[in-house]
Motif scaffolding. Structure first.
Motif, PDB file in Angstrom:
ATOM      1  N   GLU A 143       0.818  -1.209   0.000  1.00 45.58           N
ATOM      2  CA  GLU A 143       0.000   0.000   0.000  1.00 45.58           C
ATOM      3  C   GLU A 143       0.857   1.267   0.000  1.00 45.58           C
ATOM      4  O   GLU A 143       0.525   2.249  -0.653  1.00 45.58           O
ATOM      5  N   MET A 144       1.961   1.241   0.748  1.00 49.39           N
ATOM      6  CA  MET A 144       2.829   2.420   0.820  1.00 49.39           C
ATOM      7  C   MET A 144       3.430   2.744  -0.557  1.00 49.39           C
ATOM      8  O   MET A 144       3.493   3.900  -0.937  1.00 49.39           O
ATOM      9  N   LEU A 145       3.826   1.739  -1.282  1.00 52.12           N
ATOM     10  CA  LEU A 145       4.344   1.958  -2.642  1.00 52.12           C
ATOM     11  C   LEU A 145       3.251   2.513  -3.541  1.00 52.12           C
ATOM     12  O   LEU A 145       3.488   3.439  -4.323  1.00 52.12           O
ATOM     13  N   PHE A 146       2.066   1.950  -3.451  1.00 50.10           N
ATOM     14  CA  PHE A 146       0.953   2.422  -4.265  1.00 50.10           C
ATOM     15  C   PHE A 146       0.627   3.880  -3.959  1.00 50.10           C
ATOM     16  O   PHE A 146       0.435   4.682  -4.867  1.00 50.10           O
ATOM     17  N   ALA A 147       0.591   4.234  -2.690  1.00 49.78           N
ATOM     18  CA  ALA A 147       0.217   5.588  -2.280  1.00 49.78           C
ATOM     19  C   ALA A 147       1.287   6.622  -2.596  1.00 49.78           C
ATOM     20  O   ALA A 147       0.986   7.788  -2.729  1.00 49.78           O
ATOM     21  N   SER A 148       2.517   6.191  -2.748  1.00 50.63           N
ATOM     22  CA  SER A 148       3.590   7.180  -3.003  1.00 50.63           C
ATOM     23  C   SER A 148       3.612   7.523  -4.460  1.00 50.63           C
ATOM     24  O   SER A 148       3.984   8.544  -4.891  1.00 50.63           O
TER      25      SER A 148
END
Length: 148
Positions: A143-148
């Motif tokens: 999720e962190m990769l997607f949100a960045s």
């Protein structure tokens, strides 16, 4: 490059390129050279918070409650249909926005308008919370990769 990062980047790009009320206000303030930094900073931080709410809030809720996606989808479709019908009605009647470029705007009204266009616009919740949150469920653990 990971699929989560690529999908998140292009999803965010597609949402920014589409000119909505918030983007139009930011562009207008920039072109008029009025309160550029505060307006851009407020919009950036607000969008980051809304994306986070979508990815870590709605995305997780939707993965646990599949019916939530259908509710959000049909509610969003109904809102956009009504909004489009109202816009078509205004266009048919020949209504237009008042041209207020000649009047300078103080910082507080500019910030207030910026916050209103950001948080009172249902479309922003459909885009950043529902759409981005739903897409993020395809990348569990990333999720962190997607949100960045």
């Amino acid at each position: 490059m990971s699929a989560a990062l690529t999908t998140g980047f292009f999803t965010g790009l597609s949402l920014i390129v589409a000119i909505g009320a918030q983007n139009a206000f930011v562009l207008r303030q920039g072109l008029l050279r009025r309160h550029r930094l505060p307006v851009a900073l407020i919009c950036s931080l607000a969008d980051a918070a809304l994306i986070g709410a979508g990815v870590y809030g709605f995305g997780l809720a939707a993965s646990g409650i599949p019916a939530l996606l259908d509710i959000a989808r049909w509610s969003g479709a109904a809102f956009l249909a009504a909004y489009g019908a109202l816009a078509a009605h205004r266009a048919w009647k020949g209504e237009s926005l008042a041209d207020d470029e000649a009047r300078p705007m103080a910082l507080l009204p500019a910030v207030t308008i910026c916050l209103a266009l950001t948080f009172l616009n249902p479309h922003v919740y459909l885009d950043t919370v529902v759409l981005v949150g739903t897409l993020s469920t395809r990348f569990p653990g990333e999720e962190m990769l997607f949100a960045s």
